[in-house]
Every structure is written in structure tokens, then in C-alpha cells.
Design an enzyme around this catalytic site. Structure first.
Site, PDB file in Angstrom:
ATOM      1  N   MET A 151       0.845  -1.171   0.000  1.00 42.08           N
ATOM      2  CA  MET A 151       0.000   0.000   0.000  1.00 42.08           C
ATOM      3  C   MET A 151       0.896   1.243   0.000  1.00 42.08           C
ATOM      4  SD  MET A 151      -3.221   1.091   2.353  1.00 42.08           S
ATOM      5  CE  MET A 151      -2.743   0.281   3.802  1.00 42.08           C
ATOM      6  N   PRO A 152       1.346   1.699  -1.160  1.00 40.23           N
ATOM      7  CA  PRO A 152       2.224   2.862  -1.230  1.00 40.23           C
ATOM      8  C   PRO A 152       1.506   4.157  -0.836  1.00 40.23           C
ATOM      9  CG  PRO A 152       2.277   1.619  -3.279  1.00 40.23           C
ATOM     10  CD  PRO A 152       1.157   1.081  -2.458  1.00 40.23           C
ATOM     11  N   TYR A 153       2.287   5.020  -0.207  1.00 42.16           N
ATOM     12  CA  TYR A 153       1.822   6.362   0.147  1.00 42.16           C
ATOM     13  C   TYR A 153       2.902   7.329  -0.326  1.00 42.16           C
ATOM     14  CZ  TYR A 153       0.988  10.483   3.024  1.00 42.16           C
ATOM     15  OH  TYR A 153       0.779  11.759   3.450  1.00 42.16           O
TER      16      TYR A 153
ATOM     17  N   LYS B 196       2.422  -2.136  -8.239  1.00 43.79           N
ATOM     18  CA  LYS B 196       1.466  -1.855  -7.174  1.00 43.79           C
ATOM     19  C   LYS B 196       0.081  -1.619  -7.763  1.00 43.79           C
ATOM     20  CE  LYS B 196       4.326  -2.145  -3.794  1.00 43.79           C
ATOM     21  NZ  LYS B 196       4.191  -3.160  -2.770  1.00 43.79           N
TER      22      LYS B 196
ATOM     23  N   PHE C   6      -1.841   5.608  -2.534  1.00 41.38           N
ATOM     24  CA  PHE C   6      -2.293   6.907  -2.043  1.00 41.38           C
ATOM     25  C   PHE C   6      -1.291   7.982  -2.431  1.00 41.38           C
ATOM     26  CE2 PHE C   6      -4.091   3.662   0.578  1.00 41.38           C
ATOM     27  CZ  PHE C   6      -5.394   4.083   0.777  1.00 41.38           C
TER      28      PHE C   6
END
Length: 70
Positions: free
Chosen positions: A1-3, A35, A41
């Protein structure tokens, strides 16, 4: 879950430009890290010029120095 957090100075970044940044960064994470866009996000923070410094001086002074060849 990249931010990903993008910070820019508050100087008229348009909603369209922000949308392009969000889409572009999301696509890079899809292409490079495989991803899912659904769990990626991207947050854009706009910072007032008086709250941003470069090289020990406020950004407005930094720009003046650069324009003067400093």
C-alpha cells in the site's frame, strides 16, 4: 500500500495539474513496483512560501539570489 506525499509551494497549482501528478505518480508505482492503483495513495500538500526554505533562507530570498546570479 504505497503512500506518496508531494509538497509544492502554494503558487497556483491548478486542479488539473494536481490530477496529472496523482495519475502520473500512481502509474509510476504500477509500472515500476507492480502496485495496485486501488491501494496507492498520493497526497499533495501546498506550502506557503514563507514556510519553505532552501539553503538557509526563505524561498523568496533564494529565488532573488538565483535571479541575481548568486
Amino acid at each position: 500500500m504505497p503512500y506518496v506525499n508531494i509538497k509544492v509551494t502554494r503558487e497556483g497549482v491548478t486542479p488539473e495539474q494536481k490530477a496529472r501528478l496523482i495519475a502520473g505518480v500512481t502509474n509510476v508505482l504500477v509500472d515500476v513496483l507492480n502496485k495496485s492503483p486501488a491501494t496507492t495513495f498520493v497526497v499533495i500538500d501546498e506550502v506557503a512560501l514563507e514556510d519553505w526554505g532552501i539553503g538557509g533562507v526563505p524561498v523568496t530570498e533564494f529565488r532573488r539570489q538565483q535571479a541575481a546570479g548568486g
